[in-house]
Design a protein around this motif. Structure first.
Motif, mmCIF file in Angstrom:
data_model
loop_
_atom_site.group_PDB
_atom_site.id
_atom_site.type_symbol
_atom_site.label_atom_id
_atom_site.label_comp_id
_atom_site.label_asym_id
_atom_site.label_seq_id
_atom_site.Cartn_x
_atom_site.Cartn_y
_atom_site.Cartn_z
ATOM 1 N N ILE A 178 -8.796 -4.549 -2.336
ATOM 2 C CA ILE A 178 -7.600 -3.780 -1.993
ATOM 3 C C ILE A 178 -7.977 -2.384 -1.522
ATOM 4 C CG2 ILE A 178 -5.569 -2.644 -2.987
ATOM 5 C CD1 ILE A 178 -5.164 -5.146 -4.669
ATOM 6 N N PHE A 181 4.638 0.669 -5.338
ATOM 7 C CA PHE A 181 4.704 -0.244 -6.478
ATOM 8 C C PHE A 181 6.182 -0.587 -6.669
ATOM 9 C CE2 PHE A 181 0.736 1.632 -8.855
ATOM 10 C CZ PHE A 181 -0.037 1.454 -7.721
ATOM 11 N N PRO A 192 1.091 -2.611 -10.916
ATOM 12 C CA PRO A 192 1.127 -3.527 -9.771
ATOM 13 C C PRO A 192 0.315 -4.786 -10.016
ATOM 14 C CG PRO A 192 -0.479 -1.802 -9.373
ATOM 15 C CD PRO A 192 0.190 -1.466 -10.683
ATOM 16 N N ASP A 193 0.722 -5.848 -9.343
ATOM 17 C CA ASP A 193 -0.033 -7.094 -9.339
ATOM 18 C C ASP A 193 -0.899 -7.084 -8.087
ATOM 19 O OD1 ASP A 193 -0.982 -9.667 -9.080
ATOM 20 O OD2 ASP A 193 0.923 -10.638 -9.558
ATOM 21 N N PRO A 194 -2.229 -6.920 -8.229
ATOM 22 C CA PRO A 194 -3.088 -6.805 -7.040
ATOM 23 C C PRO A 194 -3.009 -7.998 -6.108
ATOM 24 C CG PRO A 194 -4.279 -6.139 -9.024
ATOM 25 C CD PRO A 194 -2.987 -6.750 -9.477
ATOM 26 N N THR A 239 -0.521 -9.339 -4.970
ATOM 27 C CA THR A 239 0.639 -9.236 -4.082
ATOM 28 C C THR A 239 0.484 -8.148 -3.021
ATOM 29 O OG1 THR A 239 1.846 -7.651 -5.481
ATOM 30 C CG2 THR A 239 2.127 -10.001 -5.983
ATOM 31 N N TYR A 240 -0.676 -7.531 -2.916
ATOM 32 C CA TYR A 240 -0.876 -6.429 -1.971
ATOM 33 C C TYR A 240 -0.624 -6.896 -0.539
ATOM 34 C CZ TYR A 240 -3.287 -2.969 0.919
ATOM 35 O OH TYR A 240 -3.595 -2.034 1.869
ATOM 36 N N MET A 272 2.908 -3.442 -3.361
ATOM 37 C CA MET A 272 2.582 -4.470 -4.340
ATOM 38 C C MET A 272 3.785 -4.663 -5.241
ATOM 39 S SD MET A 272 -1.391 -3.826 -5.504
ATOM 40 C CE MET A 272 -1.444 -2.044 -5.371
ATOM 41 N N SER A 324 5.419 -5.410 -8.861
ATOM 42 C CA SER A 324 4.938 -4.808 -10.109
ATOM 43 C C SER A 324 5.713 -5.275 -11.324
ATOM 44 C CB SER A 324 5.047 -3.277 -10.006
ATOM 45 O OG SER A 324 4.366 -2.794 -8.867
ATOM 46 N N ASP A 327 8.729 -12.913 -5.498
ATOM 47 C CA ASP A 327 8.031 -11.796 -4.856
ATOM 48 C C ASP A 327 8.301 -11.792 -3.351
ATOM 49 O OD1 ASP A 327 6.859 -10.968 -7.262
ATOM 50 O OD2 ASP A 327 4.967 -12.012 -6.891
#
Length: 453
Positions: free
Chosen positions: A20, A34, A92-94, A96-97, A109, A111, A228
């Motif tokens: 990321i 986020f 954040p959920d990485p 989902t970047y 992202m 979160s 998401d």
């Protein structure tokens, strides 16, 4: 001696986080949003700068607990434990970047809201969906889902009479008409490219029934990813429009005298290799039976606004009755026939729109269906006519947000699943919205919904 740099070193991060950071630098990203969805269905968040991203991936960004007691009018509600004292982290959920093509220099992202010690927080809606998915897994199933959103494209203009701004549709084309494709073409191509850049695979597009109304669907995904995706979809639909000096609204009824915007929810239930909705049987019947049994209460979560109930009217193809049927577009639950030899049957929940928090909506649907499977609920006979042609034969869905909230409060399964903090906050926020809009005229309601959603 030089000071040691503060913060997390890149070589201390896991491979996903390192990728990321490398992507953000390569893509010229300066701010990373986020994002989360609140109890009013509003997408909110904070942004980390690229220079602090390495730290914030692990620590999150500090956030007041009070924001989960804020309604869609930015009015803070009196909810115990959600006031000026208390702190959570937007973590954040990485995985989902994504870069945001409609906002050059920015990425996002999805979160979770977590306690300062990193543990789950009882008002986090994304955690609610994760817990529902885990509960479903104990029965050996995973859920695939996709939202099928509609929106109205046009321009936001001042009211000549001095009232709230109004939405003027882009065109007056007919449903599925070729002229509608042409009028919205430049916007649609930009939107598709922006969605595909973010990993949302576009399946179908067409101009819909109302003036300026569009429908563009993305491919199904595992339940969490589907929710998401819907957050990113909402942001992108509106963001691309704003960059083109237009306005897009996913509100259920932005124009009182025109067709409403749904976000029908498509569902299929899988064990290791098999779609349990592929044929009639105990599992499919139980899931449908659970949805029907909880549908009045579910509506408070899947149609989460005062404006939603302008759309849920008989003979509008929006569903107004607690019935299911094969390819019945006036049924609340449509059993969809597959497309071609390789297509998979799925269920379509029609009382669903984009004013809902998708994590709460989809999580509640899972709990309702799971309850039906566990109790082997019988959905009864399928309905193969417009239920409005049989007066008094079928139960109506709630006619207002207040009625839906009453049903939710009376539903022990969903109230238990929501948990004490989440349910008290959700009910307080939604009751306040119902009261606030009841005290104003229709133009006030329409404006605030087309502005927010």
């Amino acid at each position: 001696m030089r000071d040691r740099p503060s913060g997390t070193k890149i070589n201390q991060l896991d491979p996903t986080a390192r990728r990321i950071l490398e992507r953000a630098e390569l893509e010229g990203i300066e701010l990373i949003r986020f994002l989360y969805a609140d109890h009013g269905g509003v997408i909110r968040g904070k942004a980390a700068s690229r220079s602090r991203l390495a730290e914030r991936l692990s620590t999150g960004i500090g956030h007041t607990v009070a924001m989960m007691a804020m309604n869609m009018l930015d009015q803070l509600q009196d909810v115990e434990h959600l006031g000026p004292v208390g702190e959570v982290r937007i973590v954040p959920d990485p995985a989902t970047y994504v870069p945001l093509p409609h906002a050059p220099g920015a990425a996002a992202m999805l979160s979770d809201l977590r306690q300062p010690d990193g543990t789950p927080w009882g008002a986090c809606s994304r955690t609610f969906l994760k817990d529902a998915i885990a509960d479903l897994a104990t029965e050996g199933y995973t859920l695939m889902a996709a939202f099928e959103p509609e929106f109205t494209l046009g321009r936001r203009l001042p009211d000549p009479a001095g009232g709230p701004d109004r939405l003027v549709p882009l065109d007056d084309s007919l449903c599925y008409a070729a002229t509608g494709f042409d009028t919205a073409h430049d916007y649609t191509i930009k939107l598709i490219r922006a969605l595909e850049t973010q990993g949302l695979r576009v399946e179908h597009y067409h101009p819909e029934l109302g003036p300026g109304q569009q429908e563009l669907s993305v491919r199904h995904a595992p339940a969490l990813r589907a929710a998401d995706n819907h957050i990113l979809y909402r942001e992108t639909v509106r963001g691309v429009a704003m960059r083109m000096q237009m306005w897009a609204s996913l509100a259920p009824k932005p124009l009182a005298d025109q067709a409403g915007n749904g976000a029908h929810l498509h569902l299929s239930l899988w064990d290791d290799t098999h779609n349990a909705f592929a044929e009639e049987g105990e599992v499919r019947d139980g899931f449908i039976g659970g949805l029907l049994a909880h549908l009045p209460a579910l509506t408070a979560l899947t149609c989460g606004s005062v404006n939603s109930f302008r759309r849920l009217a008989p003979r509008t193809w929006a569903s107004a009755y607690v019935v299911y049927g094969p390819d019945n577009r006036e049924a609340a639950i449509r059993v969809c026939s597959p497309l071609g030899d390789t297509g998979e049957p799925n269920l379509e929940l029609k009382p669903s729109d984009s004013s809902a928090n998708p994590y709460l909506s989809l999580g509640a649907v899972i709990h309702a269906g799971l309850d039906g499977i566990r109790r082997k609920l019988d959905p009864g006979a399928a309905v193969e006519v417009d239920p409005d042609t049989r007066p008094g034969e079928y139960a109506r869905l709630p006619a207002s947000l207040d009625e839906a909230l009453d049903a939710l409060e009376a539903d022990e399964v969903l109230m238990e699943a929501l948990g004490p903090l989440r349910r008290s906050a959700y009910l307080a926020v939604k009751r306040s919205e119902a009261a606030a809009f009841a005290a104003k005229d229709v133009s006030y309601e329409l404006f605030h919904h087309l502005r927010v959603f």
